[in-house]
Design a protein around this motif. Structure first.
Motif, short mmCIF file in Angstrom:
data_model
loop_
_atom_site.label_atom_id
_atom_site.label_comp_id
_atom_site.label_asym_id
_atom_site.label_seq_id
_atom_site.Cartn_x
_atom_site.Cartn_y
_atom_site.Cartn_z
N SER A 1 6.91 18.56 17.53
CA SER A 1 5.60 19.13 17.88
C SER A 1 4.75 19.38 16.63
CB SER A 1 5.79 20.44 18.66
OG SER A 1 6.50 21.38 17.87
N SER A 2 5.38 19.74 15.53
CA SER A 2 4.65 19.96 14.28
C SER A 2 4.10 18.64 13.73
CB SER A 2 5.56 20.61 13.24
OG SER A 2 4.91 20.73 12.01
N LEU A 3 4.87 17.57 13.87
CA LEU A 3 4.43 16.26 13.38
C LEU A 3 3.19 15.78 14.13
CD1 LEU A 3 7.86 14.51 12.88
CD2 LEU A 3 6.16 14.92 11.11
N THR A 4 3.14 16.01 15.43
CA THR A 4 2.01 15.50 16.22
C THR A 4 0.78 16.39 16.14
OG1 THR A 4 2.88 16.56 18.22
CG2 THR A 4 3.48 14.24 17.84
N THR A 5 0.93 17.63 15.70
CA THR A 5 -0.23 18.53 15.64
C THR A 5 -0.65 18.89 14.22
OG1 THR A 5 1.19 20.48 15.80
CG2 THR A 5 0.28 19.60 17.87
N ASN A 6 0.26 18.75 13.25
CA ASN A 6 -0.02 19.27 11.92
C ASN A 6 0.18 18.23 10.80
OD1 ASN A 6 -0.71 21.44 10.19
ND2 ASN A 6 1.44 21.84 9.78
N ALA B 1 0.84 -1.20 0.00
CA ALA B 1 0.00 0.00 0.00
C ALA B 1 0.88 1.25 0.00
CB ALA B 1 -0.91 0.01 1.23
N LEU B 2 0.49 2.23 -0.78
CA LEU B 2 1.20 3.51 -0.83
C LEU B 2 0.83 4.30 0.43
CD1 LEU B 2 2.91 5.63 -2.37
CD2 LEU B 2 0.75 6.43 -3.37
N VAL B 3 1.85 4.69 1.20
CA VAL B 3 1.64 5.44 2.44
C VAL B 3 2.39 6.77 2.33
CG1 VAL B 3 1.93 5.43 4.95
CG2 VAL B 3 1.47 3.29 3.74
N GLN B 4 1.71 7.85 2.68
CA GLN B 4 2.32 9.18 2.62
C GLN B 4 2.29 9.84 3.99
OE1 GLN B 4 -0.02 11.26 -0.31
NE2 GLN B 4 1.21 10.48 -2.01
N LEU B 5 3.35 10.56 4.29
CA LEU B 5 3.36 11.44 5.45
C LEU B 5 2.98 12.82 4.92
CD1 LEU B 5 3.96 11.97 8.43
CD2 LEU B 5 6.32 12.41 7.78
N GLN B 6 1.83 13.34 5.39
CA GLN B 6 1.32 14.61 4.90
C GLN B 6 1.26 15.62 6.04
OE1 GLN B 6 -2.54 13.68 3.27
NE2 GLN B 6 -1.68 12.75 1.43
N CYS B 7 1.60 16.87 5.72
CA CYS B 7 1.55 17.94 6.71
C CYS B 7 0.81 19.14 6.12
CB CYS B 7 2.96 18.35 7.13
SG CYS B 7 3.87 17.04 7.97
N GLY B 8 0.31 19.98 7.00
CA GLY B 8 -0.39 21.18 6.56
C GLY B 8 -1.65 20.85 5.80
N ASN B 9 -1.73 21.36 4.59
CA ASN B 9 -2.91 21.15 3.74
C ASN B 9 -2.74 19.96 2.81
OD1 ASN B 9 -4.33 23.39 4.76
ND2 ASN B 9 -3.17 24.77 3.44
#
Length: 158
Positions: free
Chosen positions: A98-103, A63-71
C-alpha cells in the motif's frame, strides 16, 4: 485401559487439528515467502511511454532508474537493459504494498537527450506505481507493480 483411551483421544484430536494448522501456517508462510516485483519499460519519448497506436518507438537503454518514496528518498536503483526494461525486487517485510502505490514512484534520472538529441537535456521522467495482480509460484506470492504512466518533470534533478 484409561491411559489407552486418553492416548487414543489425544491422538485423534491431534490428527484432526493438522489440516487447520497447515491452512493457518500456509497463510503465514506465503506472506513471509513473498516478494514485490516492480517492472517496466522506458521508451525514448517525452512521456517515456510507447507511441500512439503502437507506432515504432525506440526504447531508452542504459537509463538510470530509481525507486523513490516519500520526499524523493531513493529505495533502490537499477539501469534499463538494451530493451529499455528495468526491474526491482523488494522484500514485503521491508516495503508495504500500500505504501508503494500511494507514496512511491519510479524516476528516470538519465536526461532524455541521451537517447535522442532532440529531447530535453534537463529534467527526467517520473511515474506513480500501479498494482496489477499477484503471481503465485507454490508457496511464493509475488505482487506485481508497473509504472502507471511516465511524464516529464522539468525540475527533476539529474
Amino acid at each position: 485401559m484409561a491411559i489407552r483411551s486418553i492416548l487414543f483421544i489425544s491422538l485423534a484430536v491431534a490428527i484432526m487439528a493438522i489440516p487447520i494448522a497447515e491452512a493457518q501456517l500456509g497463510g503465514l508462510i506465503s506472506g513471509l515467502l513473498g516478494s514485490i516485483n516492480v517492472k517496466g519499460i522506458v521508451f525514448c519519448t517525452l512521456d517515456g511511454n510507447i507511441g500512439i497506436n503502437g507506432t515504432a518507438t525506440p526504447v531508452f537503454s542504459n537509463a538510470l532508474v530509481q525507486l523513490q518514496c516519500g520526499n524523493g528518498d531513493v529505495v533502490s536503483t537499477t539501469t534499463t537493459n538494451s530493451a529499455g526494461v528495468f526491474g526491482f525486487v523488494l522484500d514485503p517485510l521491508q516495503m508495504l504494498l500500500s505504501s508503494l502505490t500511494t507514496n512511491c514512484s519510479v524516476a528516470v534520472k538519465t536526461p532524455l537527450s541521451t537517447c535522442n538529441v532532440n529531447l530535453p537535456s534537463v529534467g527526467g521522467l517520473q511515474s506513480p506505481l500501479k498494482y496489477v495482480g499477484d503471481t503465485v509460484l507454490g508457496l511464493l506470492n509475488i505482487a506485481n507493480l508497473i509504472p502507471s504512466g511516465f511524464r516529464l518533470i522539468p525540475g527533476l534533478a539529474n
